[in-house]
Design a protein around this motif. Structure first.
Motif, PDB file in Angstrom:
ATOM      1  N   PHE A   2       0.895  -0.944   0.278  1.00 27.69           N
ATOM      2  CA  PHE A   2      -0.155   0.168   1.033  1.00 27.69           C
ATOM      3  C   PHE A   2       1.257   1.163  -0.363  1.00 27.69           C
ATOM      4  O   PHE A   2       1.907   1.264   0.706  1.00 27.69           O
ATOM      5  CB  PHE A   2      -0.588   0.204   1.372  1.00 27.69           C
ATOM      6  CG  PHE A   2      -1.668  -1.572   1.451  1.00 27.69           C
ATOM      7  CD1 PHE A   2      -3.080  -1.385   0.982  1.00 27.69           C
ATOM      8  CD2 PHE A   2      -0.970  -2.532   1.764  1.00 27.69           C
ATOM      9  CE1 PHE A   2      -3.878  -2.325   1.227  1.00 27.69           C
ATOM     10  CE2 PHE A   2      -2.308  -3.725   1.748  1.00 27.69           C
ATOM     11  CZ  PHE A   2      -3.294  -3.612   1.734  1.00 27.69           C
ATOM     12  N   GLY A   3       0.573   2.260  -0.503  1.00 30.35           N
ATOM     13  CA  GLY A   3       1.326   3.525  -0.359  1.00 30.35           C
ATOM     14  C   GLY A   3       0.937   4.271  -2.155  1.00 30.35           C
ATOM     15  O   GLY A   3       0.608   3.514  -3.344  1.00 30.35           O
ATOM     16  N   LYS A   4       1.938   4.745  -2.359  1.00 32.66           N
ATOM     17  CA  LYS A   4       2.210   5.520  -3.881  1.00 32.66           C
ATOM     18  C   LYS A   4       3.386   3.970  -4.828  1.00 32.66           C
ATOM     19  O   LYS A   4       4.165   4.070  -4.227  1.00 32.66           O
ATOM     20  CB  LYS A   4       2.562   6.348  -3.673  1.00 32.66           C
ATOM     21  CG  LYS A   4       3.631   7.436  -4.952  1.00 32.66           C
ATOM     22  CD  LYS A   4       3.877   8.430  -5.143  1.00 32.66           C
ATOM     23  CE  LYS A   4       4.207   8.829  -6.913  1.00 32.66           C
ATOM     24  NZ  LYS A   4       5.106   9.628  -6.591  1.00 32.66           N
ATOM     25  N   VAL A  52       4.751   4.659 -11.092  1.00 39.17           N
ATOM     26  CA  VAL A  52       7.334   3.728 -10.327  1.00 39.17           C
ATOM     27  C   VAL A  52       8.170   3.477 -10.512  1.00 39.17           C
ATOM     28  O   VAL A  52       8.550   3.260  -9.617  1.00 39.17           O
ATOM     29  CB  VAL A  52       6.455   4.267  -8.339  1.00 39.17           C
ATOM     30  CG1 VAL A  52       5.987   6.078  -7.959  1.00 39.17           C
ATOM     31  CG2 VAL A  52       6.175   3.426  -8.038  1.00 39.17           C
ATOM     32  N   TYR A  53       7.259   2.329 -11.219  1.00 38.67           N
ATOM     33  CA  TYR A  53       8.469   1.599 -11.718  1.00 38.67           C
ATOM     34  C   TYR A  53       8.405   0.672 -10.535  1.00 38.67           C
ATOM     35  O   TYR A  53       9.431  -0.442 -10.919  1.00 38.67           O
ATOM     36  CB  TYR A  53       9.836   1.861 -11.882  1.00 38.67           C
ATOM     37  CG  TYR A  53       9.285   2.586 -13.358  1.00 38.67           C
ATOM     38  CD1 TYR A  53       9.392   2.127 -15.013  1.00 38.67           C
ATOM     39  CD2 TYR A  53      10.076   4.090 -13.085  1.00 38.67           C
ATOM     40  CE1 TYR A  53       9.370   2.935 -15.593  1.00 38.67           C
ATOM     41  CE2 TYR A  53       9.986   4.510 -14.477  1.00 38.67           C
ATOM     42  CZ  TYR A  53       9.028   4.524 -15.871  1.00 38.67           C
ATOM     43  OH  TYR A  53       9.377   4.604 -16.810  1.00 38.67           O
ATOM     44  N   ARG A  94      14.035  -7.220  -7.790  1.00 37.64           N
ATOM     45  CA  ARG A  94      15.121  -7.629  -6.413  1.00 37.64           C
ATOM     46  C   ARG A  94      14.206  -9.764  -6.274  1.00 37.64           C
ATOM     47  O   ARG A  94      15.475 -10.120  -5.714  1.00 37.64           O
ATOM     48  CB  ARG A  94      13.995  -7.143  -5.943  1.00 37.64           C
ATOM     49  CG  ARG A  94      14.772  -7.248  -4.430  1.00 37.64           C
ATOM     50  CD  ARG A  94      16.045  -7.235  -3.956  1.00 37.64           C
ATOM     51  NE  ARG A  94      17.292  -7.560  -2.392  1.00 37.64           N
ATOM     52  CZ  ARG A  94      17.805  -7.920  -2.380  1.00 37.64           C
ATOM     53  NH1 ARG A  94      18.854  -8.213  -3.969  1.00 37.64           N
ATOM     54  NH2 ARG A  94      18.493  -8.493  -1.327  1.00 37.64           N
ATOM     55  N   ALA A  95      13.323  -9.451  -6.772  1.00 33.01           N
ATOM     56  CA  ALA A  95      12.990 -10.915  -6.862  1.00 33.01           C
ATOM     57  C   ALA A  95      13.555 -11.914  -7.252  1.00 33.01           C
ATOM     58  O   ALA A  95      14.316 -13.557  -7.308  1.00 33.01           O
ATOM     59  CB  ALA A  95      11.672 -11.665  -6.848  1.00 33.01           C
ATOM     60  N   VAL A 127      11.458  -1.054   1.333  1.00 33.83           N
ATOM     61  CA  VAL A 127      12.713  -0.304   0.568  1.00 33.83           C
ATOM     62  C   VAL A 127      12.002  -0.083  -1.255  1.00 33.83           C
ATOM     63  O   VAL A 127      11.623   1.029  -1.517  1.00 33.83           O
ATOM     64  CB  VAL A 127      13.440  -1.122  -0.066  1.00 33.83           C
ATOM     65  CG1 VAL A 127      14.499  -0.965  -1.070  1.00 33.83           C
ATOM     66  CG2 VAL A 127      14.562  -1.446   0.542  1.00 33.83           C
ATOM     67  N   GLY A 128      11.645  -1.378  -1.516  1.00 29.52           N
ATOM     68  CA  GLY A 128      10.676  -1.166  -2.736  1.00 29.52           C
ATOM     69  C   GLY A 128      11.287   0.273  -4.106  1.00 29.52           C
ATOM     70  O   GLY A 128      12.649   0.178  -3.814  1.00 29.52           O
ATOM     71  N   SER A 129      10.593   0.750  -4.951  1.00 23.95           N
ATOM     72  CA  SER A 129      11.701   0.863  -6.197  1.00 23.95           C
ATOM     73  C   SER A 129      11.893   2.846  -5.395  1.00 23.95           C
ATOM     74  O   SER A 129      11.133   3.400  -4.406  1.00 23.95           O
ATOM     75  CB  SER A 129      10.578   1.529  -7.063  1.00 23.95           C
ATOM     76  OG  SER A 129       9.874   2.025  -6.804  1.00 23.95           O
TER      77      SER A 129
END
Length: 105
Positions: A21-23, A27-28, A36-37, A75-77
């Motif tokens: 959840f979030g932005k 944002v790729y 990463r996976a 972390v995420g993008s």
């Protein structure tokens, strides 16, 4: 849980569903998640939802899945703003149901 099940959980393969959840759209996030996976040797998939979240499934060695869970939470993008990540249906598995980690549309 039996001793064998405990051992399998520590060194065996697991599967888990996730939702972030979030932005996390535009944002790729999916591309970075796939990268990463794959680096961690995980199998599964990731996709956007109509609700603005990103969902998917991870399968692989427990340690790699745990590393990926932290990545999805913190972390995420680079341009993502993660509010939270939820994980459900975590179970030991004997084999991965997927060959690769794919982006679904």
């Amino acid at each position: 849980m039996s001793a064998a099940a405990t051992v399998n959980k520590k060194i065996g393969l697991i599967t888990t569903d996730f939702e972030v959840f979030g932005k996390v759209q535009g944002v790729y996030f999916r591309k970075h998640t796939q990268r990463r996976a794959t680096e961690l040797g995980l199998k599964g998939w990731v996709m956007n939802t109509a609700q603005g979240t990103v969902i998917g499934q991870l399968q692989g060695p427990q340690g790699a899945v745990e590393d990926m869970k932290v990545w999805l939470q913190k972390v995420g993008s680079p341009k993502a703003k993660i509010e939270k990540a939820a994980f459900r249906n975590e179970l030991p598995i004997n084999n991965c149901a997927f060959r690769t980690f794919e982006i679904r549309r």
